[in-house]
Write an enzyme that holds these catalytic residues in place. Structure first.
Site, PDB file in Angstrom:
ATOM      1  CB  CYS A  86      29.583  -4.625  50.511  1.00  0.00           C
ATOM      2  SG  CYS A  86      30.690  -5.672  49.556  1.00  0.00           S
TER       3      CYS A  86
ATOM      4  CG  HIS B  54      27.225  -1.301  48.096  1.00  0.00           C
ATOM      5  ND1 HIS B  54      27.839  -2.514  48.382  1.00  0.00           N
ATOM      6  CD2 HIS B  54      26.116  -1.595  47.371  1.00  0.00           C
ATOM      7  CE1 HIS B  54      27.129  -3.488  47.852  1.00  0.00           C
ATOM      8  NE2 HIS B  54      26.075  -2.953  47.233  1.00  0.00           N
TER       9      HIS B  54
END
Length: 495
Positions: A57, A113
């Protein structure tokens, strides 16, 4: 710059990023999962079939937003866990900042993130006019709580459970029980319906939570897949369908507001599918976290009336870092003076011109550690058709979708070593050529060494106990004050 559309302003841009979306999980790749809205956009646009992302990610998101390889932002070692004081360096100009400079309204929706330990790292401080979403790597789709914390601390401290849902810089606590895919799609539709969106170009970065775990979907999306006996795959399929429906709602909102012909849509996954959570990358080798093709070859397409040669498949080499200079170009801006690793791919996408990119550094993960984790060296590079992997590549299996028997050998029991593949001839990475092409191995090893000579030190700090949501009214929020200067050196960043 040549105008891309017949208008007095550049096109609106919507970048849709799916999370943990497998190569085999879109309809036009032969999946049993139905994705009619995504398929329709891709069929009338350009399907990217030599397109690469990162294995996990944070690295993909950081390269998309910065246009720079991980080795140049210090994020070589995995993801940013919620309590780690880390992020994309503040002296990197992010994509939304460049879009704002040329007059775009900028909106971030969904997963961030890429760091939030200080307010300076929040989306609204890094170029986005608005933010509606969550800051960490995962959470519950309905409660919008996450207890991820830092897994290696949990046996000692228990779960760091807290709400992680935000509008701009404020915690949102009144959406408990509403599925996040609904919320994020609705937010995009609301922006499109806003009268202000008719008056100037907008950039929407829609980073869906779907289809990352936990496996959660309303029954109405799962029921059509009762023929899938594997429970994980069945729920995952429902999650994909909910996301596809959301994309359909967005395209209908564009049509309703007369914006279809003036909006460019880009769709991408962030890494390969996680097979333990329903995803699938067949027939590619490996999955999320691996340097095999199943971890890094991404689903991607581009749709828009400004594409000169639509309705085709492109096999030209494109990497996720290329979106930064490409979209800035489409917006009418420039990247002069920026040290980017990405290339402007607009001519490749629109006119089927040759790609300016001839190689990709998939990553160099140095031997790095903190007080709780150790990472061993691994690297991978692609030059032309040739790919070299060194070290531990991650899980090496070929995993067919549930219900399909493996037609050939599917076990890939390797842990560490060196492998050379001709990806054009062997996209499934079944024939290691490292012993037969020693000069080619040396060429690619030398290239890895060159890239390594340009790398900044990796940052993978210990978790900060002050991040615990229990200390912040039960929410994940920045827990440190901003630095005195936002332009600290990369070498002392995060210390």
């Amino acid at each position: 710059m040549q105008r891309l559309v017949n208008s007095d302003q550049p096109p609106n841009i919507i970048f849709i990023l799916a999370d943990d979306y497998g190569y085999h999980d879109i309809g036009y790749h032969g999946s049993e999962i139905k994705t009619p809205n995504l398929d329709k956009l891709a069929e009338s646009g350009v399907k990217l079939e030599n397109y690469y992302v990162q294995p996990i990610c944070t690295p993909t998101r950081s390269q998309l937003l910065s246009g720079r390889y991980q080795i140049h932002t210090g994020l070589q070692c995995g993801v940013i866990w919620a309590p780690q004081p880390n992020g994309i360096p503040l002296n990197d100009t992010l994509l939304p900042e460049k879009m704002k400079k040329v007059g775009y309204a900028t909106h971030a929706i969904g997963k961030w993130h890429v760091g939030f330990y200080q307010p300076a790292y929040l989306p609204t401080r890094r170029g986005f006019d608005s933010f509606y979403g969550y800051l960490t790597g995962r959470e519950d789709y309905l409660t919008h709580m996450t207890g991820t914390g830092y897994p290696y601390l949990q046996p000692k401290r228990g779960s760091w459970n807290g709400v992680d849902f935000h509008r701009n810089d404020q915690v949102v606590r009144n959406e408990n029980g509403t599925y996040s895919t609904y919320l994020f799609s609705r937010e995009a539709v609301n922006i499109i319906n806003d009268p202000d969106s008719q008056n100037g170009p907008f950039f929407i970065y829609l980073a869906y939570q779907a289809v990352h775990g936990p496996l959660e979907a309303p029954d109405s999306y799962v029921t059509p897949y009762m023929n899938i006996s594997d429970r994980n795959r069945r729920v995952y399929a429902g999650m994909v369908s909910a996301m596809d429906e959301g994309v359909g709602n967005i395209t209908r909102a564009l049509a309703k507001n007369g914006l279809s012909n003036s909006t460019l849509i880009v769709f991408s996954t962030d890494n390969g599918g996680q097979v333990h959570a329903g995803g699938n990358n067949w027939p590619l080798r490996g999955w999320k976290r691996s340097l095999w093709e199943g971890g890094i070859k991404g689903v991607g397409f581009v749709h828009g009336s400004m594409i000169n040669q639509p309705k085709r498949i492109s096999t030209k080499m494109i990497h996720v870092s290329d979106w930064y200079p490409t979209l800035v170009h489409v917006a009418g801006g420039n990247v002069t003076g920026l040290k980017l690793d990405g290339y402007n791919q607009w001519d490749t996408i629109s006119n089927d011109s040759d790609s300016p990119r001839t190689e990709i550094l998939h990553n160099i993960q140095p031997t790095c550690s903190n007080s709780y984790e150790n990472f061993t060296y691994r690297a991978a590079v692609r030059i032309g058709d040739w790919k070299l992997i060194v070290g531990n590549p991650g899980n090496s299996s070929w995993v067919p979708p549930p219900g399909m028997k493996c037609p050939t050998t599917c076990a890939g029991n390797v842990t560490t070593g060196m492998w050379l593949f001709n990806i054009a001839e062997d996209p499934e990475e079944r024939n290691d050529l490292s012993d037969a092409y020693l000069k080619k191995v040396k060429e690619l090893l030398d290239r890895i060494e060159y890239y390594n000579s340009t790398a900044v030190p990796a940052r993978y700090p210990d978790p900060d106990l002050m991040a615990d949501p229990a200390l912040h009214d039960g929410a994940w929020v920045p827990w440190q004050k901003d630095p005195e200067s936002h332009f600290e050196s990369v070498l002392n960043f995060g210390t």
